[in-house]
Design a protein around this motif. Structure first.
Motif, short mmCIF file in Angstrom:
data_model
loop_
_atom_site.label_atom_id
_atom_site.label_comp_id
_atom_site.label_asym_id
_atom_site.label_seq_id
_atom_site.Cartn_x
_atom_site.Cartn_y
_atom_site.Cartn_z
N LEU A 266 0.82 -1.21 0.00
CA LEU A 266 0.00 0.00 0.00
C LEU A 266 0.86 1.26 0.00
N LEU A 267 1.95 1.24 0.74
CA LEU A 267 2.87 2.38 0.74
C LEU A 267 3.48 2.57 -0.64
N ALA A 268 3.90 1.49 -1.27
CA ALA A 268 4.50 1.57 -2.61
C ALA A 268 3.50 2.12 -3.63
N GLU A 269 2.25 1.64 -3.57
CA GLU A 269 1.21 2.11 -4.48
C GLU A 269 0.96 3.60 -4.34
N ARG A 270 1.17 4.12 -3.13
CA ARG A 270 0.90 5.54 -2.86
C ARG A 270 2.17 6.39 -2.86
N ASP A 271 3.28 5.75 -3.18
CA ASP A 271 4.58 6.43 -3.20
C ASP A 271 4.80 7.18 -1.88
N LEU B 50 4.25 8.06 6.83
CA LEU B 50 3.06 7.46 7.44
C LEU B 50 3.13 7.58 8.96
N ALA B 51 4.30 7.32 9.52
CA ALA B 51 4.47 7.41 10.98
C ALA B 51 4.14 8.81 11.48
N GLU B 52 4.62 9.81 10.76
CA GLU B 52 4.34 11.19 11.15
C GLU B 52 2.86 11.52 11.06
N GLN B 53 2.23 11.06 9.98
CA GLN B 53 0.81 11.35 9.76
C GLN B 53 -0.08 10.65 10.78
N LEU C 197 -3.91 6.10 4.48
CA LEU C 197 -3.68 5.40 3.21
C LEU C 197 -4.91 5.38 2.32
N GLU C 198 -6.01 5.93 2.83
CA GLU C 198 -7.28 5.93 2.10
C GLU C 198 -7.64 4.53 1.63
N CYS C 199 -7.68 3.62 2.60
CA CYS C 199 -7.99 2.23 2.29
C CYS C 199 -8.93 1.67 3.35
#
Length: 75
Positions: free
Chosen positions: A18-23, A29-32, A63-65
């Protein structure tokens, strides 16, 4: 994921994909989300034994998932 990891929980975390798909980086992500990189890394590497619902919701929001996009049964 190793066969041993699947034996432990039966759950696979697709955080890497999921991280790769969203670049997006794990750091971003940790900060958000407000979760440490170490804890996200444990989740990402299928070593987590539990996750708080609030953390799960925050990750899915960032991640909008959906939960089912992030966590799947290991096969």
């Amino acid at each position: 994921m190793t066969p041993r990891d699947a034996e432990l929980t039966g759950i696979h975390c697709r955080l890497d994909e999921l991280l790769a798909e969203r670049d997006m980086t794990l750091t971003a992500l940790a900060e958000q989300v407000g979760v440490s990189i170490v804890n996200l890394s444990v989740l990402k590497n299928d070593r987590a034994k539990a996750i708080r619902f609030s953390t799960l919701v925050a990750i899915c929001d960032a991640l909008e998932c959906e939960v089912g996009d992030l966590l799947v049964r290991a096969r």
